[in-house]
Write a protein that holds these residues in place. Structure first.
Motif, PDB file in Angstrom:
ATOM      1  N   UNK A  73       0.809  -1.219   0.000  1.00  0.00           N
ATOM      2  CA  UNK A  73       0.000   0.000   0.000  1.00  0.00           C
ATOM      3  C   UNK A  73       0.843   1.271   0.000  1.00  0.00           C
ATOM      4  N   UNK A  74       2.173   1.114  -0.103  1.00  0.00           N
ATOM      5  CA  UNK A  74       3.025   2.286  -0.084  1.00  0.00           C
ATOM      6  C   UNK A  74       3.385   2.707   1.332  1.00  0.00           C
ATOM      7  N   UNK A  75       4.134   3.796   1.454  1.00  0.00           N
ATOM      8  CA  UNK A  75       4.581   4.265   2.764  1.00  0.00           C
ATOM      9  C   UNK A  75       4.715   5.774   2.755  1.00  0.00           C
ATOM     10  N   UNK A  76       4.847   6.325   3.948  1.00  0.00           N
ATOM     11  CA  UNK A  76       5.150   7.738   4.108  1.00  0.00           C
ATOM     12  C   UNK A  76       6.588   7.863   4.594  1.00  0.00           C
ATOM     13  N   UNK A  77       7.289   8.857   4.086  1.00  0.00           N
ATOM     14  CA  UNK A  77       8.689   9.052   4.453  1.00  0.00           C
ATOM     15  C   UNK A  77       8.845   9.076   5.969  1.00  0.00           C
ATOM     16  N   UNK A  78       9.787   8.268   6.481  1.00  0.00           N
ATOM     17  CA  UNK A  78      10.022   8.174   7.915  1.00  0.00           C
ATOM     18  C   UNK A  78       9.491   6.903   8.538  1.00  0.00           C
ATOM     19  N   UNK A  79       8.534   6.244   7.888  1.00  0.00           N
ATOM     20  CA  UNK A  79       7.962   5.021   8.429  1.00  0.00           C
ATOM     21  C   UNK A  79       8.924   3.836   8.248  1.00  0.00           C
ATOM     22  N   UNK A  80       8.574   2.709   8.855  1.00  0.00           N
ATOM     23  CA  UNK A  80       9.389   1.502   8.741  1.00  0.00           C
ATOM     24  C   UNK A  80       8.536   0.340   8.244  1.00  0.00           C
ATOM     25  N   UNK A  81       9.211  -0.701   7.767  1.00  0.00           N
ATOM     26  CA  UNK A  81       8.548  -1.945   7.392  1.00  0.00           C
ATOM     27  C   UNK A  81       9.264  -3.086   8.102  1.00  0.00           C
ATOM     28  N   UNK A  98      12.529   2.558   4.852  1.00  0.00           N
ATOM     29  CA  UNK A  98      12.909   2.834   3.461  1.00  0.00           C
ATOM     30  C   UNK A  98      13.694   4.140   3.371  1.00  0.00           C
ATOM     31  N   UNK A  99      14.693   4.162   2.488  1.00  0.00           N
ATOM     32  CA  UNK A  99      15.502   5.363   2.287  1.00  0.00           C
ATOM     33  C   UNK A  99      15.093   6.121   1.038  1.00  0.00           C
ATOM     34  N   UNK A 100      14.260   5.508   0.220  1.00  0.00           N
ATOM     35  CA  UNK A 100      13.848   6.148  -1.029  1.00  0.00           C
ATOM     36  C   UNK A 100      12.704   7.127  -0.787  1.00  0.00           C
ATOM     37  N   UNK A 101      12.392   7.890  -1.804  1.00  0.00           N
ATOM     38  CA  UNK A 101      11.242   8.788  -1.739  1.00  0.00           C
ATOM     39  C   UNK A 101       9.956   7.976  -1.687  1.00  0.00           C
ATOM     40  N   UNK A 102       8.984   8.494  -0.965  1.00  0.00           N
ATOM     41  CA  UNK A 102       7.684   7.825  -0.928  1.00  0.00           C
ATOM     42  C   UNK A 102       6.986   7.906  -2.282  1.00  0.00           C
ATOM     43  N   UNK A 103       7.527   8.724  -3.183  1.00  0.00           N
ATOM     44  CA  UNK A 103       6.934   8.900  -4.521  1.00  0.00           C
ATOM     45  C   UNK A 103       7.701   8.133  -5.594  1.00  0.00           C
ATOM     46  N   UNK A 104       8.547   7.204  -5.200  1.00  0.00           N
ATOM     47  CA  UNK A 104       9.325   6.455  -6.187  1.00  0.00           C
ATOM     48  C   UNK A 104       8.404   5.867  -7.253  1.00  0.00           C
ATOM     49  N   UNK A 105       8.708   6.144  -8.508  1.00  0.00           N
ATOM     50  CA  UNK A 105       7.779   5.853  -9.598  1.00  0.00           C
ATOM     51  C   UNK A 105       7.565   4.368  -9.864  1.00  0.00           C
ATOM     52  N   UNK A 168      14.834   9.547   3.366  1.00  0.00           N
ATOM     53  CA  UNK A 168      13.549   9.393   2.689  1.00  0.00           C
ATOM     54  C   UNK A 168      12.750  10.690   2.765  1.00  0.00           C
ATOM     55  N   UNK A 169      12.809  11.352   3.919  1.00  0.00           N
ATOM     56  CA  UNK A 169      12.128  12.645   4.052  1.00  0.00           C
ATOM     57  C   UNK A 169      12.718  13.672   3.093  1.00  0.00           C
ATOM     58  N   UNK A 170      14.056  13.718   3.018  1.00  0.00           N
ATOM     59  CA  UNK A 170      14.716  14.657   2.107  1.00  0.00           C
ATOM     60  C   UNK A 170      14.288  14.402   0.669  1.00  0.00           C
ATOM     61  N   UNK A 171      14.371  13.173   0.233  1.00  0.00           N
ATOM     62  CA  UNK A 171      14.025  12.839  -1.144  1.00  0.00           C
ATOM     63  C   UNK A 171      12.554  13.109  -1.436  1.00  0.00           C
ATOM     64  N   UNK A 172      11.682  12.834  -0.481  1.00  0.00           N
ATOM     65  CA  UNK A 172      10.252  13.055  -0.692  1.00  0.00           C
ATOM     66  C   UNK A 172       9.936  14.541  -0.784  1.00  0.00           C
ATOM     67  N   UNK A 173      10.560  15.334   0.088  1.00  0.00           N
ATOM     68  CA  UNK A 173      10.341  16.782   0.037  1.00  0.00           C
ATOM     69  C   UNK A 173      10.786  17.354  -1.304  1.00  0.00           C
TER      70      UNK A 173
END
Length: 370
Positions: A73-81, A98-105, A168-173
């Motif tokens: 279902x995806x994630x929000x920057x800062x969360x864990x799995x 996750x270290x990637x952006x939450x918007x990774x295509x 992940x927060x940096x990349x998402x912002x």
């Protein structure tokens, strides 16, 4: 309801009924247990992920790119799995951000895992991960998130492998087009211990509003800052920090230093943090009683360790994840006795109550249903 809606709902109902029938026929095993014999990534209920890329940016860490199954279902920057692997026939799970952006295509997630000396799962993945490896996953969880609306100014502070959620927060912002002042302050022993160093340098070169700062605690040359956190570091790289929202993740020393400073400065409400390792309340040295795991007919003398550690020492393998009191994977029923939560210091004497084994110790005789 329109006539066009009825066939769609009827179709979904038939699909659900057929799925229930197949699962009933598969008893005693879940349908996914049979499907994984054909293709581990073909599942009905279980969320899994396939490793599609492996990269090693430092000597003791590796980055896994993982393609989740359709249940993701995806994630929000800062969360864990929670990531699960089978080691010697037993499934073990741990939490990674996750270290990637939450918007990774492409919908994939990027996890960087540091091999801790006593880390069972991290050591296993560091030595044995390969492209094509299938792991179990959980849906994303955690409250370490960016607020809405986004902060007027943002300060990100990390240390060691605590870099992942704030990266992940940096990349998402940046994917959102964030253009306000943003400083990313990362602490490491030396430059060779910085995961994502080249990625961060590229981000700094491409975004004028982003200030990437490397602080080395053991290396005396290179980098931007040296030594441990202090107000002088903030004044040098983010003099506007009192007007910003600050997000922090790192080892205990860094967490304590930053938290204490912000509290003393009256800025505690502007500091958001994710605990890299658990902060525990003190436990009495006066340890007595017997710990009973009645579900397995096993007992042992209470040694003051957490109930999870006592269960494992007794030869049991209870489900567990983060070992920090975050993921609730190790929740079990306490049938009787008194336990103490070592994160909060609170004691509990209620019977037939669910507790978290990884952050609970026995106070006298305790019976756990595992």
């Amino acid at each position: 309801m329109t006539l066009q809606e009825r066939p769609s709902r009827a179709s979904r109902s038939r699909k659900f009924s057929l799925l229930s029938l197949f699962e009933a026929m598969a008893t005693p095993h879940a349908l996914d247990r049979y499907l994984e014999l054909v293709d581990p990534m073909t599942t009905v209920r279980d969320l899994r992920g396939e490793v599609t890329e492996i990269h090693r940016s430092t000597e003791d860490s590796l980055t896994l790119t993982i393609r989740p199954t359709r249940q993701w279902k995806g994630f929000k920057a800062g969360q864990f799995v929670q990531v699960g692997v089978v080691i010697d026939g037993v499934r073990h799970t741990r939490c990674y951000s996750p270290a990637c952006s939450q918007y990774r295509k492409d919908g994939r997630i990027e996890l960087t895992i540091k091999a801790h000396p006593e880390g069972l799962v991290s050591q296993y993945l560091h030595k044995n991960a390969y492209v094509g490896l299938v792991v179990s996953l959980s849906q994303a969880d955690g409250t370490f998130e960016l607020p809405q609306p986004r902060p007027a100014k943002t300060l990100l502070i990390s240390g060691g492998s605590g870099i992942t959620p704030v990266l992940s927060m940096l990349r998402s912002l940046l994917d959102e087009g964030y253009s306000s002042d943003l400083t990313f302050l990362h602490y490491a022993f030396t430059e060779n211990d910085v995961a994502y160093k080249k990625d961060l340098e590229k981000i700094a070169a491409e975004h004028e509003n982003v200030n990437i700062v490397f602080a080395y605690t053991e290396q005396k040359t290179g980098g931007d800052l040296h030594g441990f956190f202090g107000q002088e570091h903030l004044d040098a790289v983010a003099p506007w920090f009192a007007e910003a929202d600050t997000f922090l993740c790192g080892p205990p020393g860094l967490m304590k230093s930053v938290t204490s400073y912000f509290d003393d400065a009256g800025l505690g409400e502007r500091l958001h943090l994710e605990e890299f390792t658990p902060s525990f309340a003190s436990v009495s040295d006066d340890v007595t009683g017997t710990t009973t795991f009645s579900g397995s007919d096993v007992s042992s003398e209470n040694d003051g360790e957490t109930l999870l550690e006592q269960a494992e020492a007794a030869g049991l393998s209870p489900a567990n994840g983060c070992r920090m009191g975050i993921c609730f994977t190790c929740t079990s029923v306490k049938k009787s006795g008194c336990t103490k939560n070592i994160k909060t210091g609170e004691t509990d004497t209620e019977s037939d109550k669910k507790i978290q084994l990884c952050v609970s110790v026995a106070v006298g005789d305790v019976d756990i249903d595992i």
